[in-house]
Design an enzyme around this catalytic site. Structure first.
Site, PDB file in Angstrom:
ATOM      1  N   LYS A 165      95.672  31.518  16.858  1.00  0.00           N
ATOM      2  CA  LYS A 165      96.640  30.656  16.156  1.00  0.00           C
ATOM      3  C   LYS A 165      96.030  29.281  15.906  1.00  0.00           C
ATOM      4  O   LYS A 165      95.008  28.926  16.518  1.00  0.00           O
ATOM      5  CB  LYS A 165      97.922  30.546  16.995  1.00  0.00           C
ATOM      6  CG  LYS A 165      97.724  29.976  18.382  1.00  0.00           C
ATOM      7  CD  LYS A 165      98.986  30.189  19.228  1.00  0.00           C
ATOM      8  CE  LYS A 165      98.839  29.591  20.607  1.00  0.00           C
ATOM      9  NZ  LYS A 165      99.974  29.892  21.474  1.00  0.00           N
ATOM     10  N   ARG A 187     112.138  29.990  25.953  1.00  0.00           N
ATOM     11  CA  ARG A 187     111.690  29.580  24.624  1.00  0.00           C
ATOM     12  C   ARG A 187     112.162  30.624  23.611  1.00  0.00           C
ATOM     13  O   ARG A 187     112.953  30.320  22.756  1.00  0.00           O
ATOM     14  CB  ARG A 187     110.158  29.428  24.616  1.00  0.00           C
ATOM     15  CG  ARG A 187     109.600  29.010  23.275  1.00  0.00           C
ATOM     16  CD  ARG A 187     108.138  28.591  23.356  1.00  0.00           C
ATOM     17  NE  ARG A 187     107.221  29.698  23.642  1.00  0.00           N
ATOM     18  CZ  ARG A 187     105.886  29.573  23.651  1.00  0.00           C
ATOM     19  NH1 ARG A 187     105.319  28.412  23.380  1.00  0.00           N
ATOM     20  NH2 ARG A 187     105.111  30.618  23.934  1.00  0.00           N
ATOM     21  N   TYR A 220      89.645  -3.006  12.150  1.00  0.00           N
ATOM     22  CA  TYR A 220      91.007  -3.547  12.037  1.00  0.00           C
ATOM     23  C   TYR A 220      91.450  -4.234  13.317  1.00  0.00           C
ATOM     24  O   TYR A 220      91.120  -3.772  14.409  1.00  0.00           O
ATOM     25  CB  TYR A 220      92.005  -2.426  11.741  1.00  0.00           C
ATOM     26  CG  TYR A 220      91.828  -1.751  10.406  1.00  0.00           C
ATOM     27  CD1 TYR A 220      91.973  -2.455   9.211  1.00  0.00           C
ATOM     28  CD2 TYR A 220      91.545  -0.383  10.341  1.00  0.00           C
ATOM     29  CE1 TYR A 220      91.827  -1.815   7.987  1.00  0.00           C
ATOM     30  CE2 TYR A 220      91.406   0.257   9.117  1.00  0.00           C
ATOM     31  CZ  TYR A 220      91.546  -0.463   7.946  1.00  0.00           C
ATOM     32  OH  TYR A 220      91.399   0.165   6.738  1.00  0.00           O
TER      33      TYR A 220
END
Ligand SMILES: *Cc1c(COP(=O)(O)O)cnc(C)c1O
Length: 378
Positions: free
Chosen positions: A35, A133, A266
């Site tokens: 996955k 779940r 930055y």
């Protein structure tokens, strides 16, 4: 490679797979969990490679991921671990995919589609043994038996998932054993009623090492197959000696000298205290380098030496303090995960320092990264 890329080590992946195969009880095979683009490693290369090693069952999170596996040439069974909506059911049949039934209602949706279209969709029943779940309840024996017997569904397997298999804490060990025993009772009850359960699976990477006594037909292996722990503190009963599969590199794009008092990037949070050599690398947080590693919490390897990040990490670039490293030039490589010479940076280091686990770090590696192919190490 142009700016930032992933290299995969075929020997490491083969080593990890063989180690697991030798550790798993006889009769338990590897289900390759690929996955999130094979945990960021690139499913296009990883899945066919695993299939070549004899892995004959795969798991994806979503329908799209599963369809892509077919497009990459995967012929084996592919199980979708997550929910798919009825609008996607036609593709399940078209690509010969197996869909998890995430609960009774989802199983009913799958069966209704089967009834209306005359196709029995391949399904694995998820069982909720305590993670809460997804899944049928372990007490739903009758309901599950009916699914197996349904003329509108083709139930080819059943599984559950352990949620604290990575520690030795007594409470969690008890919980894991409780989950596994609930699953076993359900499996036994169904078998006693003569149900042919098909493919039964319970264990994932950690559970397969720590609870091999609960192995069934397959172990669903993800993170440890890629040679990396989720967190370095996790418990493993056996020393797997996993070898990391991924190297993450970026190109040095520019080198400059700055004087004391000058700042980098930055927010000007990096201030040079002495003459400092700064190298820019073509990788940033949009590529998956966590921005919270700004301010020197990121390391890299340049010319076989450790260097630190300087200032804030930008979206597409970051700067490294390469003071004292000779001959750093435009076009050189910087290693962010991997080894070079005596130096090694583990994915676990980036994960821990960014307050996460390697699973998240890997799954956030950006689509812009090139490579994701196997490279023989020289
Ligand atoms: C992601 C996942 C796995 C793989 O887990 P790892 O810990 O990476 O091995 C196994 N089973 C299910 C249900 C999953 O969601």
């Amino acid at each position: 490679m142009n700016r930032a890329w992933i290299e995969l080590d075929p020997e490491a992946l083969e080593h990890n797979v063989r180690r697991y195969q030798s550790l798993l009880p006889a009769g338990c095979r590897i289900m390759g969990v690929v996955k999130a683009d094979a945990y960021g490693h690139g499913a296009e290369a990883v899945a066919p490679f695993l299939e070549g090693l004899g892995v004959d069952h795969f798991a994806a999170a979503t329908l799209d991921e599963a369809v892509r596996l077919r497009e990459y040439g995967v012929k084996s069974e592919i199980l979708i671990l997550g929910y798919s909506a009825p609008s996607s059911f036609p593709a399940l049949a078209e690509y010969d995919l197996t869909q998890t039934a995430t609960c009774r209602e989802h199983a009913a949706q799958l069966a209704r589609y089967g009834r209306e279209h005359g196709v029995r969709l391949k399904t694995h029943i998820a069982v909720d043994t305590g993670m809460h779940r997804i899944g049928f309840q372990p007490e739903d024996v009758e309901e599950i038996r009916r699914c197996y017997g349904s003329g509108d569904l083709r139930v080819t397997g059943i599984y559950s998932h352990l949620c604290v298999a990575d520690t030795t804490e007594e409470e969690h060990v008890e919980f894991s054993v409780g989950q596994a025993e609930r699953f076993r009772r359900l499996v036994d009850a169904l078998r006693e009623q003569g149900v042919d359960l098909g493919t039964v699976h319970l264990l994932s990477s950690y559970a397969a090492v720590n609870y091999p006594e609960y192995a069934y037909d397959y172990a669903r292996l993800g993170i440890l197959m890629f040679g990396v722990k989720s967190d370095p503190g996790d418990y493993l009963r056996e020393d797997l000696q996993p070898r990391p599969v991924m190297t993450l590199k970026a190109r040095i794009t520019s080198v400059r000298e700055i004087g004391p008092g000058e700042s980098v990037s930055y927010g000007r949070i990096f201030r040079a205290e002495r003459p400092t050599k700064i190298a820019s690398a073509a990788i940033g947080y949009a590529d998956g380098i966590p921005r919270c590693l700004s301010g020197g919490k990121l390391r890299a390897i340049v010319h076989g030496r450790y260097v630190r990040g300087a200032g804030r990490i930008c979206m597409d670039q970051l700067m490294l303090d390469v003071t004292g490293v000779e001959n750093v030039q435009i076009g050189d490589e910087a290693v962010f995960i991997g080894r070079e010479g005596e130096c090694a940076i583990h994915a676990e280091e980036l994960a821990v320092n960014s307050g996460s686990i390697t699973n998240e770090l890997f799954s956030r590696l950006g689509a812009r990264l090139e490579g994701r192919r196997f490279v023989e190490r020289t």
